[in-house]
Write a protein that holds these residues in place. Structure first.
Motif, PDB file in Angstrom:
ATOM      1  N   GLU A   3      17.519  14.254  79.691  1.00 38.53           N
ATOM      2  CA  GLU A   3      17.542  15.000  80.946  1.00 38.53           C
ATOM      3  C   GLU A   3      17.124  14.159  82.145  1.00 38.53           C
ATOM      4  N   ASP A   4      16.932  12.854  81.935  1.00 38.87           N
ATOM      5  CA  ASP A   4      16.587  11.979  83.067  1.00 38.87           C
ATOM      6  C   ASP A   4      17.825  11.825  83.953  1.00 38.87           C
ATOM      7  N   PRO A   5      17.798  12.324  85.201  1.00 40.84           N
ATOM      8  CA  PRO A   5      18.995  12.267  86.052  1.00 40.84           C
ATOM      9  C   PRO A   5      19.434  10.854  86.403  1.00 40.84           C
ATOM     10  N   GLU A   6      18.475   9.933  86.510  1.00 40.70           N
ATOM     11  CA  GLU A   6      18.839   8.565  86.882  1.00 40.70           C
ATOM     12  C   GLU A   6      19.615   7.882  85.758  1.00 40.70           C
ATOM     13  N   ARG A   7      19.152   8.059  84.516  1.00 36.57           N
ATOM     14  CA  ARG A   7      19.889   7.464  83.390  1.00 36.57           C
ATOM     15  C   ARG A   7      21.260   8.118  83.241  1.00 36.57           C
ATOM     16  N   HIS A   8      21.315   9.434  83.457  1.00 39.65           N
ATOM     17  CA  HIS A   8      22.605  10.122  83.370  1.00 39.65           C
ATOM     18  C   HIS A   8      23.560   9.612  84.456  1.00 39.65           C
ATOM     19  N   ARG A   9      22.997   9.338  85.629  1.00 37.76           N
ATOM     20  CA  ARG A   9      23.824   8.806  86.713  1.00 37.76           C
ATOM     21  C   ARG A   9      24.372   7.430  86.343  1.00 37.76           C
ATOM     22  N   ARG A  10      23.570   6.592  85.734  1.00 36.19           N
ATOM     23  CA  ARG A  10      24.034   5.254  85.343  1.00 36.19           C
ATOM     24  C   ARG A  10      25.115   5.360  84.262  1.00 36.19           C
ATOM     25  N   ARG A  11      24.939   6.313  83.325  1.00 39.05           N
ATOM     26  CA  ARG A  11      25.968   6.494  82.286  1.00 39.05           C
ATOM     27  C   ARG A  11      27.296   6.933  82.899  1.00 39.05           C
ATOM     28  N   LEU A  12      27.206   7.871  83.851  1.00 42.99           N
ATOM     29  CA  LEU A  12      28.429   8.346  84.498  1.00 42.99           C
ATOM     30  C   LEU A  12      29.126   7.223  85.267  1.00 42.99           C
ATOM     31  N   LEU A  13      28.338   6.419  85.972  1.00 39.15           N
ATOM     32  CA  LEU A  13      28.917   5.322  86.741  1.00 39.15           C
ATOM     33  C   LEU A  13      29.583   4.302  85.819  1.00 39.15           C
ATOM     34  N   ALA A  14      28.901   3.966  84.716  1.00 38.46           N
ATOM     35  CA  ALA A  14      29.485   3.012  83.771  1.00 38.46           C
ATOM     36  C   ALA A  14      30.772   3.568  83.155  1.00 38.46           C
TER      37      ALA A  14
END
Length: 382
Positions: free
Chosen positions: A294-305
């Motif tokens: 649920e960490d939004p920053e890690r989720h954001r990095r996954r989406l960007l990748a």
């Protein structure tokens, strides 16, 4: 009064001459009929090749009138009626053939098969079923059983369909194990809807016995366990699915992640999903990973990748939802709605056989009625 033999001697030649003349007349008439019949037949065939079906039917009717015993003309006429949608006339032609006592057994079976097809095309499924069952043991046995299988599927008589498929399997007509598993899964779902748990469990067991490696019984077993709140059993069933059918696992990836959270074991599930994502990335796996982390920053990095390596509108929409800091609230909302509207058609499933698209996944295509024709991935992930 004495009989004069001279009259007898004179009458015999006259009688002979009359008989000879009558035979010649009959022979000429027979030859004329035989000549007219092929002419009408070839005329009808020529019209048929030129796509003039109405005139072809008239020519064949004329040929049948000249020679009512010709079975091939009857078959040609019946097939023409069926192709034109005149099923009642086709039925009459084939029933007339079956009523003939001098019909050869091979032609009788052929007429029975044609009659069954007439009923099938006309939508008279009860009569078609009886007609196809009458072909058991004939040269049309396999075709009749396949037609019966289609009939049972259409009427959702899954138990009867399973029996017919098993007979086809034993006869060496192909592999029907996966279809039999689908039939038992359908029965399991019907029993579950009636809240008959024991019957549903038995049907699901029969499905797994029919095709141990089929994905649908595993998916259904996990869904039933999840409905009961038995999340440990969910992870076990879908863990097997993940190993055996990683593509089909996309269908339940988010539910698998939710069950892991319910058990308080997101860590091991996250590692398994991440390993699967590295092998075969998909938007469903990406959404499941977001549920476990649920960490939004890690989720954001996954989406960007994911967006950089596998451009998709779903990933772009997700990135806008978690990281639209460069826009004000109104702009970000408008962008999300625009991207979401564009992404919606690509989040469907498409039948590989007929290209029918659907928002939900189907094991049997509603358009072409094929089984397992939908890839278990959405259009944007293919």
């Amino acid at each position: 009064m004495e009989f004069d033999l001279q009259w007898l001697l004179l009458g015999l030649p006259v009688a002979f001459a009359l008989g000879w003349l009558a035979s010649r007349l009959d022979l000429r008439q027979w030859k004329r009929e035989q000549q007219e019949s092929p002419k009408a037949y070839y005329k009808g065939l020529n019209l048929l090749l030129n796509e003039q079906h109405d005139k072809a039917i008239d020519a064949f009717i004329e040929a049948v009138q000249h020679d009512p015993d010709t079975t091939e003309l009857h078959f040609a006429l019946g097939n023409l009626f069926r192709r034109r949608g005149e099923y009642e006339r086709a039925v009459r032609v084939h029933e007339h053939l079956l009523q003939r006592g001098d019909l050869a057994s091979a032609d009788r079976e052929r007429a029975q098969h044609a009659l069954a097809q007439d009923f099938m095309k006309a939508g008279l499924f009860d009569r078609a079923e009886q007609a196809f069952e009458a072909l058991e043991g004939s040269p049309f046995d396999t075709e009749a059983r396949l037609a019966l299988l289609a009939l049972h599927e259409r009427s959702r008589e899954w138990r009867a369909a399973a029996e017919v498929a098993a007979r086809l399997e034993r006869a060496g007509s192909g592999s029907f194990k996966a279809r039999i598993a689908h039939y038992w899964c359908e029965l399991a779902q019907e029993a579950q809807a009636r809240q008959q748990e024991a019957e549903a469990t038995e049907a699901l067991q029969r499905a797994r016995e029919a095709a141990p490696q089929a994905p649908r019984p595993l998916i259904l077993a996990g869904q039933r366990a999840r409905a009961r709140g038995e999340h440990r059993e969910v992870l076990q069933a879908w863990g097997t699915l993940m190993a055996a059918h990683p593509a089909a696992f996309n269908l339940v990836a988010c539910d698998y992640a939710d069950s892991a959270r319910q058990l308080g074991e997101p860590g091991p599930a996250y590692e398994q999903l991440e390993a699967l994502y590295r092998r075969s990335p998909s938007s469903d796996l990406l959404a499941a990973l977001a549920l476990l982390d649920e960490d939004p920053e890690r989720h954001r990095r996954r989406l960007l990748a994911h967006l950089q390596q596998h451009p998709s509108l779903a990933a772009a929409q997700g990135l806008l939802q978690v990281g639209g800091t460069a826009f004000d609230e109104a702009e970000a909302l408008a962008l999300r709605e625009a991207v979401g509207r564009s992404a919606k058609p690509l989040q469907r499933y498409r039948c590989a056989a007929c290209a029918f698209e659907a928002q939900n996944y189907f094991w049997q295509c509603p358009a072409c009625l094929g089984w397992d024709t939908y890839p278990p991935q959405r259009l944007e992930d293919l």
